[in-house]
Design an enzyme around this catalytic site. Sequence first.
Site, mmCIF file in Angstrom:
data_model
loop_
_atom_site.group_PDB
_atom_site.id
_atom_site.type_symbol
_atom_site.label_atom_id
_atom_site.label_comp_id
_atom_site.label_asym_id
_atom_site.label_seq_id
_atom_site.Cartn_x
_atom_site.Cartn_y
_atom_site.Cartn_z
ATOM 1 N N ARG A 13 -64.167 87.747 3.655
ATOM 2 C CA ARG A 13 -65.065 86.882 3.155
ATOM 3 C C ARG A 13 -66.364 87.639 2.459
ATOM 4 O O ARG A 13 -66.652 86.756 1.430
ATOM 5 C CB ARG A 13 -65.931 86.270 4.751
ATOM 6 C CG ARG A 13 -65.203 85.266 5.323
ATOM 7 C CD ARG A 13 -65.894 84.783 6.505
ATOM 8 N NE ARG A 13 -65.214 83.783 7.172
ATOM 9 C CZ ARG A 13 -65.569 83.124 8.374
ATOM 10 N NH1 ARG A 13 -66.813 83.274 8.937
ATOM 11 N NH2 ARG A 13 -64.882 82.587 9.163
ATOM 12 N N ARG A 24 -70.282 88.523 11.277
ATOM 13 C CA ARG A 24 -69.680 87.919 12.139
ATOM 14 C C ARG A 24 -68.351 87.426 12.103
ATOM 15 O O ARG A 24 -68.174 87.084 11.113
ATOM 16 C CB ARG A 24 -70.406 86.661 12.784
ATOM 17 C CG ARG A 24 -69.856 85.766 13.986
ATOM 18 C CD ARG A 24 -70.462 84.472 14.096
ATOM 19 N NE ARG A 24 -70.421 83.495 12.859
ATOM 20 C CZ ARG A 24 -69.574 82.680 12.876
ATOM 21 N NH1 ARG A 24 -68.544 82.915 13.382
ATOM 22 N NH2 ARG A 24 -69.429 81.962 11.877
ATOM 23 N N LEU A 63 -68.829 80.655 18.564
ATOM 24 C CA LEU A 63 -68.811 79.874 19.616
ATOM 25 C C LEU A 63 -68.530 80.724 20.861
ATOM 26 O O LEU A 63 -69.071 80.267 22.102
ATOM 27 C CB LEU A 63 -67.360 79.018 19.630
ATOM 28 C CG LEU A 63 -67.207 78.171 18.166
ATOM 29 C CD1 LEU A 63 -66.054 77.433 17.985
ATOM 30 C CD2 LEU A 63 -68.415 77.233 18.158
HETATM 31 C C1 LIG Z 1 -69.526 74.304 9.177
HETATM 32 C C2 LIG Z 1 -69.452 75.447 10.436
HETATM 33 C C3 LIG Z 1 -68.436 75.805 11.145
HETATM 34 C C4 LIG Z 1 -68.343 76.698 11.922
HETATM 35 N N1 LIG Z 1 -67.094 77.134 12.479
HETATM 36 C C5 LIG Z 1 -67.086 78.094 13.580
HETATM 37 C C6 LIG Z 1 -65.889 78.505 14.043
HETATM 38 O O1 LIG Z 1 -64.900 77.946 13.800
HETATM 39 N N2 LIG Z 1 -65.990 79.327 15.063
HETATM 40 C C7 LIG Z 1 -67.026 80.022 15.465
HETATM 41 O O2 LIG Z 1 -67.148 80.710 16.471
HETATM 42 N N3 LIG Z 1 -68.189 79.550 14.947
HETATM 43 C C8 LIG Z 1 -68.311 78.815 14.012
HETATM 44 N N4 LIG Z 1 -69.521 78.374 13.476
HETATM 45 C C9 LIG Z 1 -70.901 79.138 14.072
HETATM 46 C C10 LIG Z 1 -71.294 78.299 15.253
HETATM 47 O O3 LIG Z 1 -71.023 76.957 15.203
HETATM 48 C C11 LIG Z 1 -72.741 78.212 15.615
HETATM 49 O O4 LIG Z 1 -73.067 79.528 15.448
HETATM 50 C C12 LIG Z 1 -72.848 78.041 17.049
HETATM 51 O O5 LIG Z 1 -72.388 76.837 17.231
HETATM 52 C C13 LIG Z 1 -74.362 77.743 17.281
HETATM 53 O O6 LIG Z 1 -74.672 77.406 18.632
HETATM 54 P P1 LIG Z 1 -75.916 77.228 19.218
HETATM 55 O O7 LIG Z 1 -76.020 76.505 20.699
HETATM 56 O O8 LIG Z 1 -76.808 78.565 18.977
HETATM 57 O O9 LIG Z 1 -76.980 76.550 18.405
HETATM 58 P P2 LIG Z 1 -76.876 74.822 17.842
HETATM 59 O O10 LIG Z 1 -75.588 74.419 18.261
HETATM 60 O O11 LIG Z 1 -77.391 74.933 16.642
HETATM 61 O O12 LIG Z 1 -78.035 74.048 18.760
HETATM 62 C C14 LIG Z 1 -79.175 74.045 18.295
HETATM 63 C C15 LIG Z 1 -79.956 73.196 19.397
HETATM 64 O O13 LIG Z 1 -81.427 73.495 19.370
HETATM 65 C C16 LIG Z 1 -82.050 72.228 19.218
HETATM 66 N N5 LIG Z 1 -83.419 72.590 18.371
HETATM 67 C C17 LIG Z 1 -83.173 73.448 17.363
HETATM 68 N N6 LIG Z 1 -84.664 73.700 16.973
HETATM 69 C C18 LIG Z 1 -85.345 72.838 17.850
HETATM 70 C C19 LIG Z 1 -86.764 72.845 18.033
HETATM 71 N N7 LIG Z 1 -87.654 73.519 17.231
HETATM 72 N N8 LIG Z 1 -87.212 72.231 19.031
HETATM 73 C C20 LIG Z 1 -86.241 71.611 19.891
HETATM 74 N N9 LIG Z 1 -84.860 71.649 19.785
HETATM 75 C C21 LIG Z 1 -84.556 72.329 18.838
HETATM 76 C C22 LIG Z 1 -81.191 71.457 18.474
HETATM 77 O O14 LIG Z 1 -81.611 69.962 18.890
HETATM 78 C C23 LIG Z 1 -79.832 71.668 19.022
HETATM 79 O O15 LIG Z 1 -79.614 70.953 20.321
HETATM 80 C C24 LIG Z 1 -69.620 77.379 12.417
HETATM 81 C C25 LIG Z 1 -70.809 76.935 11.864
HETATM 82 C C26 LIG Z 1 -70.842 76.010 10.839
HETATM 83 C C27 LIG Z 1 -72.069 75.738 10.143
#
Ligand SMILES: Cc1cc2nc3c(=O)[nH]c(=O)nc-3n(C[C@H](O)[C@H](O)[C@H](O)COP(=O)(O)OP(=O)(O)OC[C@H]3O[C@@H](n4cnc5c(N)ncnc54)[C@H](O)[C@@H]3O)c2cc1C
Lengths: 257, 648, 251
Positions: B341, B446, B452
């Site tokens: 990548r 990463r 995930l």
């Molecule tokens: C298009 C795309 C494809 C991807 N594909 C993959 C993949 O195939 N495999 C893989 O392993 N990873 C993949 N990733 C990465 C992965 O999806 C993310 O890193 C991961 O899902 C992040 O999860 P999280 O729970 O940390 O945060 P998020 O899912 O981003 O959740 C954040 C949460 O915090 C809340 N929040 C944020 N700020 C505030 C605030 N100030 N006040 C209150 N609430 C707030 C939001 O409402 C949300 O509920 C991909 C990412 C993208 C963008």
Amino acid sequence: MGLTCASSYRVLVATVTTQQAGQSAGANPGPKRDPKTGRFGSSVFKKAVMAVTGIIMILFLIAHMIGNLHVFQGAASFNDYSEWLRQVGEPALPPRTLLTVIEIVLLVSVLAHGWAAVSLWRQAKRARPIAYQTKKRVQQSYASRTMRWGGVIVGLFIIYHLLDLTFGVANIDGPDATPYDRLIASMSNPVVVFFYVLSLLALGFHLRHGVWSATQTLGQSNKRRERAVNVFATAFAVVLIGGYLVIPFVVLTGIVA
Amino acid sequence: MALELFLEGDPIADTKAPTDVPIGERWSERKFRGKLVNPANRRKMTIIVVGTGLAGGAAAATLAEAGYKVKSFWFQDSPRRAHSIAAQGGINAAKNYRNDGDSVHRLFYDTVKGGDFRSREDNVHRLAEISTQIIDQCVAQGVPFAREYGGLLDNRSFGGAQVSRTFYARGQTGQQLLIGAYQAFERQVAAGNIETHSRTEMLDLVVVDGKARGIVVRDLVTGEVTTHVADVVVLGTGGYSNVYYLSTNAKGSNTTAIWRAHKRGAYFANPCYTQIHPTCIPVSGDYQSKLTLMSESLRNDGRVWVPKERGDSRPPQDIPEDERDYYLERKYPAFGNLVPRDIASRQAKNVCDEGRGVGPGGLGVYLDFAEAIERLGRKAVEAKYGNLFDMYARITGEDPYSAPMRIYPAVHYTMGGLWVDYDLQSTIPGLFVIGEANFSDHGANRLGASALMQGLSDGYFVLPNTITDYLSAGPFEKVPADHPAIVEAEEGVKAQVEKFLSINGTRTVASFHRELGRLVWDYCGMERTAEGLRKALDRIPEIRKEFWTNVKVAGDAHTFNQNLEHAARVADFIELAELMCIDALHREESCGGHFRAESQTPEGEALRNDEEFAYVAAWGWTPEGEPPVLHREALEYEYVHLAQRSYK
Amino acid sequence: MQLTLRVWRQPSPQVKGKMANYHLTDVSEDMSFLEMLDVLNEQLILDGEDPIAFDHDCREGICGSCGLMINGIAHGPEQTTTCQLHMRSFSDGDTIDIEPWRSGGFPVVKDLVVDRSAFDRIISAGGFISAPTGTAPDAHATPVPKVDADAAFDAATCIGCGACVAACPNGSAMLFTAAKVTHLGLLPQGQPERDSRVVRMIAQQDAEDFGGCTNIGECSAVCPKGISMETISRLNHDLLGALRAGAVPAS
Ligand SMILES: Cc1cc2nc3c(=O)[nH]c(=O)nc-3n(C[C@H](O)[C@H](O)[C@H](O)COP(=O)(O)OP(=O)(O)OC[C@H]3O[C@@H](n4cnc5c(N)ncnc54)[C@H](O)[C@@H]3O)c2cc1C
Ligand code: HEM
Ligand code: HEM
Ligand code: SF4
Ligand code: F3S
Ligand code: FES
């Protein structure tokens, strides 16, 4: 491909339509509403009632249509058939047993069907307190859209029809005439026939959607069957209504007199 | 190397991993040594969980199951809409269902190496161990992973791994995993164990006597600012790729929660580590609001090229073969279009910088399937990539079967985040950080399908076990509503809201965000130079100043006001951007996603400097005007030996 | 191209709403529908007016946030989400009507934003499998026939956007509920709670001011994920079975 896009806009006339919001604040997080308890309150249960009663009525309609076709065998045969209906099981059973049973079942069915229909109708009205300014149909068929008013027409028809042919009170020849005569009398009157035809068409539409809908409601449809069920529903409605329509047609055209 | 840009602080270290036992036993040992909370006491304790993504959702559900009182906050309307929903490819797990030689150790090894030796071994090993439990848990919840005809789970290989260890659910793995967590979460809502706060944004952290004790939030519907107190605060608020304005992240993704926690004392680790994904649909105009990822699998059959001549504006079909430059095949004959990548991304940038990019703004390269269609037939190409081609056609209005696709790299993931120890606790006691919001497991890069894994590992398995050690000292003394710390934090939030609405300048919030994003992309994006970073560092304070004097925010503070939400997020992005550039400037080496042009091998590969930079840069906040303080966490490699990555 | 937009403006739930007209010039056909609204909003802000509120987040058709009634069709003329709709689906000079989802179950928050938390409460009523963390057997302990897994997946693709409710003449949430009942009901893990799940979910759905389903099929026709009518049949099947077996929703 437009690269830059310094879009500009202009506010035209502001007000077009005004409507009452009429809703509680979207409190945050939404208040938890209590679910309805008891099985009879369930919308799906009500639908099942409609489906089962609808099917009972359909079975009657099939039999009734076949019975009606006795007109082709002449007045005697038709009256005999009518008489037979009233005498089945005699003397073991009192007169009109079968007919009474049928009548009760039908009455219960139509009442239950109507109750469920009205109840769901009201639920649906509550579910969209503010109408769309613009709403288009994508898939919805004419038949599905006319279920409610179509049902009302059919209901009114049944009342009239009973007064006309069963009790004879609304019949030109009166309650004392033979069933055959009453039938011919009604079917020779263009106004009555017009109402009959209209009602039958409404019933046809009702059944076109009803058969498909009942299959879904009773959980008997699936992706593979979906098309077949719809084709069958249409075919069934056409044949059944066709079977009924021949009678006014043949009487009016004098094939049966 | 002393820059006037930052101050040197005390080194820090993780003290929680039991390093006296072999790495494979450390996680069980930590669980054993950690203190527990008895069930009767759990009921008396409140845990705030901000975020309902894979990390936050899984944590809230699991903690509620354990019997704690959980208060959950998120900014979308439903917890199911957290950005995790968008993940496509899959999730790794060392199940070795394929019997192809996979193991916990191999996943551990691949991840440390993939992170270019900038992650902590203990954390990565634990991640690999837990990976298998994640799959079991998700299947039990009803996550419909892809299966084979025999009814067993299917696997694919991903991100160049030599084994097939990626579990997937068509192209919607993130969605299915998140729905699983969301359902577990809703089950606890029904049980009365989770109190929910939708459309609520965390705007500050309340620290009392050095401990995180609550958060200040703004109800996005009513505008009301309130404080919620608890025994412990957990942040699972996702990544900050949107500092670049254009990224593959959801529009609402932001840094606000972690940034404000940072300003309350939590160290921010490795802010400059960002991942740039090579195959995204390019920008089509100024109005562009976000970028869409196209699966990397396209590079298996598509050939990447640009015209040899700069400024060649002929349609691609009219450019003869010998006037095309298949630059990846030319520069990397062994790997060709399948280089990793970071390399694919950087090379695309290079050819565009040379003026040979295609499409609007010259920011795009061709991904050509003509040869594949000829070789395999249109049918076969359709079967393999049909849905991706359709998506491309829908977004661009072009038919990728008849003309080559245009692609361009886009910001995708941020490896940096709040510094946490092995227990996932930040430098503020009682503040735990999980998922993409922390810096923990991916080092400088990463690997695909591992975010995930980390989110769910943190949420389901790690945090619920480690948090007890902290909570065993609780329940903590009640914090009165009029405690000075609460009053001060609330006032601060309210003052900021009022400030925004009072400036009434001439530029929109979005215009500042776009300008900032462009700047960070240009100078702290795929390739960084000292000179560029200094330019950015000159410009960012100017942007900040103009923002605070000339922004125009519409509406008022007491109704649903999306413009106001955006303003607060952009204010934080501006501050974060500055720290990112300082971090990038101070790290005079290339590693993973951080490519310093000054530090490359003769072949143009990233050149690490392990002597000087084998550490985590954990930054401490100082009040405005003061440079940030750098605390180094030395990284030691006991089990995976430091080596240069090579793709030749 | 040039467009006239007629947009529903409603400052807050308590205030009456109305359609307002805006005229936009220089709209690029490569813009997504939401980007077109972004451009309009920036202009509105600069002019000191209140920008139009609309929900959106992922902008790639998966989070289900964006939902607008566009010219009388949920999510507009293509069977996709509003964020994946592009302006090339319209022509120069068009008038476009934009309204929020309208349903008793989805009260308006502001302008085009509605409160869809009723969906969360339906899930909360039973749309899950009780599998507390850490209790799971090995993932391969129970094989799932591929056909079932695939069908469950089809149903599981629902993004909770609410277009089905918006489009249904009865304002029914049946397709949404049915998708979840089908997803979990097809999997072996979902069997123990199959009866109680469907009874409780339907009870909650009815309590949320959604209409009853009369199998009209508008929902499935506009569903961006193509959730099929079969799911509704399955729900009905399960519900009637459950009622026969004596399951009654608890209060
Ligand atoms: C298009 C795309 C494809 C991807 N594909 C993959 C993949 O195939 N495999 C893989 O392993 N990873 C993949 N990733 C990465 C992965 O999806 C993310 O890193 C991961 O899902 C992040 O999860 P999280 O729970 O940390 O945060 P998020 O899912 O981003 O959740 C954040 C949460 O915090 C809340 N929040 C944020 N700020 C505030 C605030 N100030 N006040 C209150 N609430 C707030 C939001 O409402 C949300 O509920 C991909 C990412 C993208 C963008
Ligand atoms: C009293 C007058 C009647 C009224 C008001 C009425 C109304 C309705 C309504 C509102 C529906 C539901 C609409 C839908 O499913 O789309 C319905 C369904 C149906 N009706 Fe009627 N109807 C009447 C009479 C009849 C009669 C006489 C028959 C049969 C001969 C019949 C057969 C059916 C069937 C089979 C269904 C489908 C049930 C289902 O969807 O599960 N109806 N009716
Ligand atoms: C052209 C069409 C029809 C004709 C010619 C017809 C004819 C008749 C006749 C002659 C009777 C009286 C039988 C008797 O008393 O012995 C009768 C009864 C009845 N018809 Fe019809 N009918 C027609 C359509 C319908 C339709 C469409 C319905 C229902 C929707 C219907 C429902 C009934 C009912 C409920 C009775 C009463 C049966 C009873 O007393 O048990 N008929 N019909
Ligand atoms: S069933 Fe379809 S239309 Fe309804 S919420 Fe789910 S995805 Fe949206
Ligand atoms: S449109 Fe409505 S009536 Fe049923 S089939 Fe769909 S919910
Ligand atoms: S914005 Fe997420 S589906 Fe449209």
